[in-house]
Design a protein around this motif. Structure first.
Motif, PDB file in Angstrom:
ATOM      1  N   ILE A  68     -11.284 -90.429  17.119  1.00  0.00           N
ATOM      2  CA  ILE A  68     -12.267 -90.866  16.127  1.00  0.00           C
ATOM      3  C   ILE A  68     -12.673 -92.292  16.492  1.00  0.00           C
ATOM      4  CG2 ILE A  68     -12.686 -91.430  13.707  1.00  0.00           C
ATOM      5  CD1 ILE A  68     -12.417 -88.443  14.158  1.00  0.00           C
ATOM      6  N   THR A  69     -13.949 -92.500  16.713  1.00  0.00           N
ATOM      7  CA  THR A  69     -14.452 -93.831  17.035  1.00  0.00           C
ATOM      8  C   THR A  69     -14.387 -94.724  15.804  1.00  0.00           C
ATOM      9  OG1 THR A  69     -15.929 -92.970  18.748  1.00  0.00           O
ATOM     10  CG2 THR A  69     -16.446 -95.147  17.856  1.00  0.00           C
ATOM     11  N   VAL A  70     -13.843 -95.929  15.969  1.00  0.00           N
ATOM     12  CA  VAL A  70     -13.735 -96.868  14.853  1.00  0.00           C
ATOM     13  C   VAL A  70     -14.599 -98.104  15.050  1.00  0.00           C
ATOM     14  CG1 VAL A  70     -11.436 -96.072  14.192  1.00  0.00           C
ATOM     15  CG2 VAL A  70     -11.660 -97.940  15.839  1.00  0.00           C
ATOM     16  N   ASN A  71     -15.057 -98.309  16.283  1.00  0.00           N
ATOM     17  CA  ASN A  71     -15.963 -99.430  16.565  1.00  0.00           C
ATOM     18  C   ASN A  71     -16.765 -99.072  17.810  1.00  0.00           C
ATOM     19  OD1 ASN A  71     -16.895-102.038  17.830  1.00  0.00           O
ATOM     20  ND2 ASN A  71     -15.975-102.867  15.966  1.00  0.00           N
ATOM     21  N   GLU A  72     -18.032 -98.715  17.605  1.00  0.00           N
ATOM     22  CA  GLU A  72     -18.867 -98.275  18.723  1.00  0.00           C
ATOM     23  C   GLU A  72     -19.186 -99.414  19.680  1.00  0.00           C
ATOM     24  OE1 GLU A  72     -22.353 -96.292  17.395  1.00  0.00           O
ATOM     25  OE2 GLU A  72     -21.253 -94.624  16.453  1.00  0.00           O
ATOM     26  N   ASP A  73     -19.420-100.609  19.171  1.00  0.00           N
ATOM     27  CA  ASP A  73     -19.795-101.734  20.035  1.00  0.00           C
ATOM     28  C   ASP A  73     -18.703-102.058  21.046  1.00  0.00           C
ATOM     29  OD1 ASP A  73     -22.180-101.942  18.694  1.00  0.00           O
ATOM     30  OD2 ASP A  73     -21.501-103.531  17.344  1.00  0.00           O
ATOM     31  N   HIS A  74     -17.444-101.996  20.621  1.00  0.00           N
ATOM     32  CA  HIS A  74     -16.330-102.327  21.511  1.00  0.00           C
ATOM     33  C   HIS A  74     -15.723-101.098  22.185  1.00  0.00           C
ATOM     34  CE1 HIS A  74     -15.180-106.631  20.115  1.00  0.00           C
ATOM     35  NE2 HIS A  74     -16.481-106.424  19.974  1.00  0.00           N
ATOM     36  N   GLY A  75     -16.197 -99.925  21.783  1.00  0.00           N
ATOM     37  CA  GLY A  75     -15.637 -98.714  22.364  1.00  0.00           C
ATOM     38  C   GLY A  75     -14.197 -98.480  21.948  1.00  0.00           C
ATOM     39  N   ARG A  76     -13.902 -98.685  20.666  1.00  0.00           N
ATOM     40  CA  ARG A  76     -12.544 -98.468  20.155  1.00  0.00           C
ATOM     41  C   ARG A  76     -12.454 -97.089  19.512  1.00  0.00           C
ATOM     42  NH1 ARG A  76     -12.767-103.746  17.962  1.00  0.00           N
ATOM     43  NH2 ARG A  76     -12.603-103.016  15.822  1.00  0.00           N
ATOM     44  N   ALA A  77     -11.386 -96.369  19.859  1.00  0.00           N
ATOM     45  CA  ALA A  77     -11.173 -95.032  19.292  1.00  0.00           C
ATOM     46  C   ALA A  77      -9.688 -94.811  19.059  1.00  0.00           C
ATOM     47  CB  ALA A  77     -11.731 -93.957  20.218  1.00  0.00           C
ATOM     48  N   LEU A  78      -9.368 -94.216  17.921  1.00  0.00           N
ATOM     49  CA  LEU A  78      -7.987 -93.911  17.568  1.00  0.00           C
ATOM     50  C   LEU A  78      -7.732 -92.421  17.737  1.00  0.00           C
ATOM     51  CD1 LEU A  78      -7.405 -96.105  14.372  1.00  0.00           C
ATOM     52  CD2 LEU A  78      -6.969 -96.678  16.768  1.00  0.00           C
ATOM     53  N   PHE A  79      -6.571 -92.097  18.283  1.00  0.00           N
ATOM     54  CA  PHE A  79      -6.182 -90.713  18.512  1.00  0.00           C
ATOM     55  C   PHE A  79      -5.420 -90.177  17.297  1.00  0.00           C
ATOM     56  CE2 PHE A  79      -3.158 -87.494  19.991  1.00  0.00           C
ATOM     57  CZ  PHE A  79      -4.004 -86.627  20.680  1.00  0.00           C
ATOM     58  N   TYR A  80      -5.680 -88.923  16.945  1.00  0.00           N
ATOM     59  CA  TYR A  80      -5.001 -88.330  15.796  1.00  0.00           C
ATOM     60  C   TYR A  80      -4.450 -86.952  16.147  1.00  0.00           C
ATOM     61  CZ  TYR A  80      -8.607 -84.824  14.885  1.00  0.00           C
ATOM     62  OH  TYR A  80      -9.433 -83.730  14.983  1.00  0.00           O
ATOM     63  N   TRP A  81      -3.457 -86.542  15.363  1.00  0.00           N
ATOM     64  CA  TRP A  81      -2.910 -85.180  15.406  1.00  0.00           C
ATOM     65  C   TRP A  81      -2.800 -84.735  13.957  1.00  0.00           C
ATOM     66  CZ3 TRP A  81       2.478 -83.737  17.964  1.00  0.00           C
ATOM     67  CH2 TRP A  81       2.517 -82.349  18.176  1.00  0.00           C
ATOM     68  N   PHE A  82      -3.443 -83.624  13.625  1.00  0.00           N
ATOM     69  CA  PHE A  82      -3.541 -83.178  12.235  1.00  0.00           C
ATOM     70  C   PHE A  82      -3.014 -81.761  12.095  1.00  0.00           C
ATOM     71  CE2 PHE A  82      -6.268 -80.804   9.139  1.00  0.00           C
ATOM     72  CZ  PHE A  82      -5.704 -81.319   7.982  1.00  0.00           C
ATOM     73  N   PRO A 146      -2.297 -99.542  16.160  1.00  0.00           N
ATOM     74  CA  PRO A 146      -3.680 -99.868  16.494  1.00  0.00           C
ATOM     75  C   PRO A 146      -4.067 -99.383  17.887  1.00  0.00           C
ATOM     76  CG  PRO A 146      -2.301-101.775  16.853  1.00  0.00           C
ATOM     77  CD  PRO A 146      -1.396-100.713  16.278  1.00  0.00           C
ATOM     78  N   VAL A 147      -5.281 -99.764  18.322  1.00  0.00           N
ATOM     79  CA  VAL A 147      -5.689 -99.439  19.684  1.00  0.00           C
ATOM     80  C   VAL A 147      -4.672-100.018  20.661  1.00  0.00           C
ATOM     81  CG1 VAL A 147      -8.153 -99.237  19.201  1.00  0.00           C
ATOM     82  CG2 VAL A 147      -7.183-101.491  19.718  1.00  0.00           C
ATOM     83  N   GLY A 148      -4.447 -99.299  21.732  1.00  0.00           N
ATOM     84  CA  GLY A 148      -3.424 -99.689  22.686  1.00  0.00           C
ATOM     85  C   GLY A 148      -2.131 -98.940  22.489  1.00  0.00           C
ATOM     86  N   VAL A 149      -1.997 -98.245  21.360  1.00  0.00           N
ATOM     87  CA  VAL A 149      -0.814 -97.440  21.075  1.00  0.00           C
ATOM     88  C   VAL A 149      -1.084 -96.003  21.497  1.00  0.00           C
ATOM     89  CG1 VAL A 149       0.682 -96.518  19.274  1.00  0.00           C
ATOM     90  CG2 VAL A 149      -0.080 -98.894  19.168  1.00  0.00           C
ATOM     91  N   ASP A 171      -9.707-101.069  11.185  1.00  0.00           N
ATOM     92  CA  ASP A 171      -9.851 -99.917  12.076  1.00  0.00           C
ATOM     93  C   ASP A 171      -9.322 -98.648  11.416  1.00  0.00           C
ATOM     94  OD1 ASP A 171     -11.091-101.278  14.096  1.00  0.00           O
ATOM     95  OD2 ASP A 171      -9.492-101.031  15.588  1.00  0.00           O
ATOM     96  N   ALA A 172      -8.217 -98.753  10.694  1.00  0.00           N
ATOM     97  CA  ALA A 172      -7.652 -97.577  10.024  1.00  0.00           C
ATOM     98  C   ALA A 172      -8.607 -97.065   8.940  1.00  0.00           C
ATOM     99  CB  ALA A 172      -6.290 -97.909   9.428  1.00  0.00           C
ATOM    100  N   TYR A 173      -9.236 -97.988   8.239  1.00  0.00           N
ATOM    101  CA  TYR A 173     -10.214 -97.599   7.219  1.00  0.00           C
ATOM    102  C   TYR A 173     -11.401 -96.877   7.859  1.00  0.00           C
ATOM    103  CZ  TYR A 173     -13.731 -97.912   3.531  1.00  0.00           C
ATOM    104  OH  TYR A 173     -14.697 -97.605   2.599  1.00  0.00           O
ATOM    105  N   ASN A 174     -11.925 -97.448   8.941  1.00  0.00           N
ATOM    106  CA  ASN A 174     -13.050 -96.812   9.625  1.00  0.00           C
ATOM    107  C   ASN A 174     -12.651 -95.454  10.185  1.00  0.00           C
ATOM    108  OD1 ASN A 174     -14.785 -98.949   9.097  1.00  0.00           O
ATOM    109  ND2 ASN A 174     -14.225-100.040  10.963  1.00  0.00           N
ATOM    110  N   PHE A 175     -11.420 -95.353  10.645  1.00  0.00           N
ATOM    111  CA  PHE A 175     -10.934 -94.058  11.108  1.00  0.00           C
ATOM    112  C   PHE A 175     -11.017 -93.033   9.975  1.00  0.00           C
ATOM    113  CE2 PHE A 175      -7.601 -90.927  11.021  1.00  0.00           C
ATOM    114  CZ  PHE A 175      -7.718 -90.311  12.257  1.00  0.00           C
ATOM    115  N   LEU A 176     -10.505 -93.391   8.800  1.00  0.00           N
ATOM    116  CA  LEU A 176     -10.492 -92.449   7.679  1.00  0.00           C
ATOM    117  C   LEU A 176     -11.899 -92.011   7.288  1.00  0.00           C
ATOM    118  CD1 LEU A 176      -7.776 -93.809   5.239  1.00  0.00           C
ATOM    119  CD2 LEU A 176      -7.832 -91.560   6.327  1.00  0.00           C
TER     120      LEU A 176
END
Length: 488
Positions: A68-82, A146-149, A171-176
């Motif tokens: 899930i992208t959390v910041n498009e400008d910086h290219g940040r994305a968090l990985f999830y397992w649901f 966070p990113v990097g994990v 970032d966690a809020y944007n992820f949600l």
């Protein structure tokens, strides 16, 4: 309202026209429904996991993973397992789990060795079904933050140098927000947050951000936050480290002389420790290095791990990392070297990463996955001394809040957490008493106005790992509102 008129006209047409009109009506209604309710039909199906290696043949597990992208400008994305709930997923709440560290993976700990339905086995070659999984009670969402994990990443390397609590919460809020766009069926569902260790910072801070932004529905989407539950949580540095020292002494880990010396030279109310305090606490942690600080009565792991974290955990702590960024000693929360070895073996398999859709996002190359990222711990900006003001605010706001402690944990011990709870000054609702499971004492429970505190007898830092049945009883009580049994 317009269907009958269309079909009256259609009756006089040939079959092709009838079918065309029928399709047009279906298209118009479906489009209107999507626009009205924001439902992106099938948006999450590409994230469904269908061929994860080593999954037991039964029972079946419905699960998804991806980015899930959390910041498009910086290219940040968090990985999830649901994981969907084992039964009635359409009626069960949504429960987010966050591990701490900072720098440790919620996939590697929470999902794969604690509360997920699929646990990495002890040779790291496959998965076992967990009969005590929390997805019996809720739909379970794990995020590597966070990113990097873990598999989470950023295309802007400078992001990794500015990580701190507010950054992580945003970032966690944007992820949600973005995850709920992909899984819109959960937008109105009751939402809870859970986790452990440095998640004691992440979870209340994320809850506060959601709580505040829910007040402005014109600017922010509403998230149906109901409450949170945190285990062995880092809460306020003063009480946490005071409790750590007292626990080490009261449980015969350190000598009277070490205890007296540390009490004399350490002022834990100071954000930065003196050199004398660092030296005294180094000695405390050196004694802990001979046993498992995360479960003082458990056998110490003797496996040789390829993980830098496994070889450096306490050793890094005792080398005196006393630079301008960090004047107090830090050690990972939630670290278990044996299980780290198993998880790293499994999640570094190319076929596993392919099933998780990691290669689809980041190119067809194998990603080196670590259960904890040591560099994040060393560069993280520890800027928040106490979370207690957030508790006060959210208790007044009516959220359901529970804290629990495994009473054999030396890292964030029960003593320090009790100090934190008492510092809130809440009116007592029901006094300290035992709770039971299978006719045995499961732990202790005390209820305040707005907060419940529970201990789990014989559990360490990772309560669901050490006491899975008790942990399942705990989360059932929290989510369902059923009181923990206080009689045999």
């Amino acid at each position: 309202m317009f269907w009958p008129k269309i079909f009256i006209v259609a009756a006089n047409m040939n079959m092709n026209v009838i079918l065309s009109v029928h399709f047009l009506c279906f298209f118009l209604l479906t489009t209107s429904f999507i626009k009205t309710y924001g439902i992106n039909v099938g948006a999450n199906e590409s994230d469904r996991i269908v061929d994860l290696p080593g999954v037991p043949s039964s029972p079946s597990v419905s699960h998804f993973s991806g980015y899930i992208t959390v910041n498009e400008d910086h290219g940040r994305a968090l990985f999830y397992w649901f994981f969907e709930a084992q039964s009635e997923p359409s009626k069960k709440p949504l429960l987010l789990w966050l591990n701490g560290g900072p720098g440790c993976s919620s996939v590697g700990y929470g999902a794969a060795i604690e509360i997920g339905p699929l646990l990495v086995n002890k040779n790291g070659e496959g998965l076992n079904f967990n009969p005590y999984s929390w997805n019996q009670e809720a739909n379970l969402l794990f995020v590597e933050s966070p990113v990097g994990v873990g598999f989470s990443y950023t295309n802007t390397s400078s992001d990794l140098t500015i990580l701190e609590d507010n950054f992580v919460a945003e970032d966690a809020y944007n992820f949600l927000v973005n995850w709920l766009q992909r899984f819109p069926q959960f937008k109105s569902r009751g939402f809870f947050i859970s986790g452990e260790s440095y998640g004691g910072h992440y979870i209340p801070q994320l809850a506060e951000l959601i709580f505040d932004r829910n007040k402005d529905k014109n600017k922010y989407p509403f998230i149906n936050l109901k409450g949170f539950i945190v285990g062995n949580p880092e809460t306020e540095d003063y009480y946490d480290y005071k409790g750590l020292l007292e626990y080490a002494w009261s449980h015969a880990v350190i000598s009277d002389q070490q205890y007296d010396k540390a009490k004399q030279v350490c002022d834990f109310k100071q954000f930065q420790w003196s050199n004398e305090c660092n030296k005294a606490m180094n000695e405390v942690f050196q004694d802990y290095s001979e046993i498992d600080i995360y479960n003082i009565y458990a056998p110490k792991c003797r496996l040789n791990s390829t993980s830098a974290i496994a070889s450096e955990g306490l050793e890094q702590l005792t080398k005196g990392r006393n630079d301008y960024r960090m004047k107090r000693k830090r050690i990972f929360g939630g670290y278990d070297p044996c299980y780290s070895t198993y998880a790293e073996k499994y999640f570094n398999r190319i076929d596993v990463q392919s099933s998780f859709h990691v290669n689809t996002e980041r190119g067809n190359t194998n990603i080196t996955w670590e259960v904890c990222n040591n560099s994040i711990l060393q560069t993280y900006n520890f800027s928040v001394f106490s979370i207690l003001p957030i508790y006060t605010k959210l208790i007044k706001g009516g959220l359901k809040i529970w804290i629990y402690s495994g009473d054999a944990d030396g890292r964030v011990p029960v003593i320090g957490t009790r100090y934190c709870v008492e510092a809130l000054g809440l009116p007592l609702k029901s006094s300290w008493r035992s709770w039971y499971l299978d006719n045995q004492v499961g732990g202790r429970i005390v209820e305040y106005e707005g907060l419940t505190y529970v201990t789990v007898r014989g559990a360490g830092h990772l309560v669901p790992l050490n006491k899975p049945k008790e942990a399942l009883s705990l989360i059932h009580s929290f989510l369902a509102g059923d009181r923990l049994p206080t009689r045999r």
